[in-house]
Scaffold this motif. Structure first.
Motif, PDB file in Angstrom:
ATOM      1  N   THR A  17      35.475  98.069  53.039  1.00  0.00           N
ATOM      2  CA  THR A  17      35.659  99.075  54.339  1.00  0.00           C
ATOM      3  C   THR A  17      35.875 100.425  54.269  1.00  0.00           C
ATOM      4  OG1 THR A  17      38.073  98.360  54.411  1.00  0.00           O
ATOM      5  CG2 THR A  17      36.447  96.835  55.566  1.00  0.00           C
ATOM      6  N   GLY A  18      36.465 100.690  52.901  1.00  0.00           N
ATOM      7  CA  GLY A  18      37.131 101.953  52.820  1.00  0.00           C
ATOM      8  C   GLY A  18      38.247 102.412  53.459  1.00  0.00           C
ATOM      9  N   ASP A  30      46.440  96.380  66.160  1.00  0.00           N
ATOM     10  CA  ASP A  30      45.822  96.942  67.326  1.00  0.00           C
ATOM     11  C   ASP A  30      44.639  95.957  67.974  1.00  0.00           C
ATOM     12  OD1 ASP A  30      47.360  99.229  67.196  1.00  0.00           O
ATOM     13  OD2 ASP A  30      45.865 100.642  66.440  1.00  0.00           O
ATOM     14  N   SER A  31      44.563  94.893  67.196  1.00  0.00           N
ATOM     15  CA  SER A  31      43.172  94.078  67.410  1.00  0.00           C
ATOM     16  C   SER A  31      41.859  94.885  67.153  1.00  0.00           C
ATOM     17  CB  SER A  31      43.526  93.329  68.864  1.00  0.00           C
ATOM     18  OG  SER A  31      44.494  92.716  68.937  1.00  0.00           O
ATOM     19  N   THR A  32      41.614  95.946  66.355  1.00  0.00           N
ATOM     20  CA  THR A  32      40.353  96.435  66.171  1.00  0.00           C
ATOM     21  C   THR A  32      39.920  96.158  64.665  1.00  0.00           C
ATOM     22  OG1 THR A  32      41.695  98.380  65.174  1.00  0.00           O
ATOM     23  CG2 THR A  32      41.066  98.240  67.893  1.00  0.00           C
ATOM     24  N   SER A  49      32.048  86.730  56.981  1.00  0.00           N
ATOM     25  CA  SER A  49      31.260  87.362  57.862  1.00  0.00           C
ATOM     26  C   SER A  49      31.880  87.898  58.990  1.00  0.00           C
ATOM     27  CB  SER A  49      30.950  85.969  58.700  1.00  0.00           C
ATOM     28  OG  SER A  49      31.831  85.233  59.321  1.00  0.00           O
ATOM     29  N   ASP A  50      33.410  88.012  59.220  1.00  0.00           N
ATOM     30  CA  ASP A  50      34.038  88.801  60.215  1.00  0.00           C
ATOM     31  C   ASP A  50      33.908  90.332  59.600  1.00  0.00           C
ATOM     32  OD1 ASP A  50      34.688  86.748  61.947  1.00  0.00           O
ATOM     33  OD2 ASP A  50      36.628  86.434  61.128  1.00  0.00           O
ATOM     34  N   ILE A  51      34.202  90.367  58.354  1.00  0.00           N
ATOM     35  CA  ILE A  51      34.180  91.670  57.750  1.00  0.00           C
ATOM     36  C   ILE A  51      32.839  92.271  57.661  1.00  0.00           C
ATOM     37  CG2 ILE A  51      34.675  92.878  55.430  1.00  0.00           C
ATOM     38  CD1 ILE A  51      37.217  91.863  57.078  1.00  0.00           C
ATOM     39  N   ASN A  52      31.873  91.714  57.436  1.00  0.00           N
ATOM     40  CA  ASN A  52      30.444  92.036  57.602  1.00  0.00           C
ATOM     41  C   ASN A  52      30.137  92.569  59.153  1.00  0.00           C
ATOM     42  OD1 ASN A  52      30.236  91.661  54.833  1.00  0.00           O
ATOM     43  ND2 ASN A  52      29.023  89.607  55.257  1.00  0.00           N
ATOM     44  N   ASP A  57      29.509  97.737  62.727  1.00  0.00           N
ATOM     45  CA  ASP A  57      29.804  98.277  63.613  1.00  0.00           C
ATOM     46  C   ASP A  57      31.377  98.292  64.162  1.00  0.00           C
ATOM     47  OD1 ASP A  57      29.599  99.925  66.221  1.00  0.00           O
ATOM     48  OD2 ASP A  57      28.743  98.082  67.468  1.00  0.00           O
ATOM     49  N   PRO A  58      32.046  99.153  63.494  1.00  0.00           N
ATOM     50  CA  PRO A  58      33.421  99.227  63.738  1.00  0.00           C
ATOM     51  C   PRO A  58      34.046  99.590  64.776  1.00  0.00           C
ATOM     52  CG  PRO A  58      32.767 100.906  62.179  1.00  0.00           C
ATOM     53  CD  PRO A  58      31.466 100.108  62.123  1.00  0.00           C
ATOM     54  N   VAL A  59      33.257 100.617  65.571  1.00  0.00           N
ATOM     55  CA  VAL A  59      33.875 101.159  66.732  1.00  0.00           C
ATOM     56  C   VAL A  59      33.614  99.995  67.862  1.00  0.00           C
ATOM     57  CG1 VAL A  59      33.100 102.647  68.616  1.00  0.00           C
ATOM     58  CG2 VAL A  59      33.216 103.167  66.261  1.00  0.00           C
TER      59      VAL A  59
END
Length: 71
Positions: A17-18, A30-32, A49-52, A57-59
């Motif tokens: 993720t960096g 923050d549940s993001t 799979s959740d991390i991928n 689309d992190p936003v």
């Protein structure tokens, strides 16, 4: 046949993720960002799979609710 969902540990999540550790835990609060799973008494990990999905689309990422499809 789909591959089973792997559990990945904190170091791998941070690399993919960096994010810094403090930012990652703030985003969880923050549940993001996907919450970790308890995998042992002293260990936790994340579904790959959740991390991928978050990396794609992190936003727009939102946690899946029960019944939202196959994990």
């Amino acid at each position: 046949m789909p591959e089973p969902d792997r559990i990945i540990r904190l170091r791998t999540v941070l690399v993919r993720t960096g994010l810094s550790r403090s930012t990652l835990y703030r985003k969880i609060a923050d549940s993001t960002f996907p919450a970790q799973l308890k995998i042992s008494v002293n260990g936790a990990g994340w579904r790959e799979s959740d991390i991928n999905r978050w990396v794609e689309d992190p936003v727009s990422w939102r946690p899946r609710r029960e019944g939202d499809g196959i994990r």
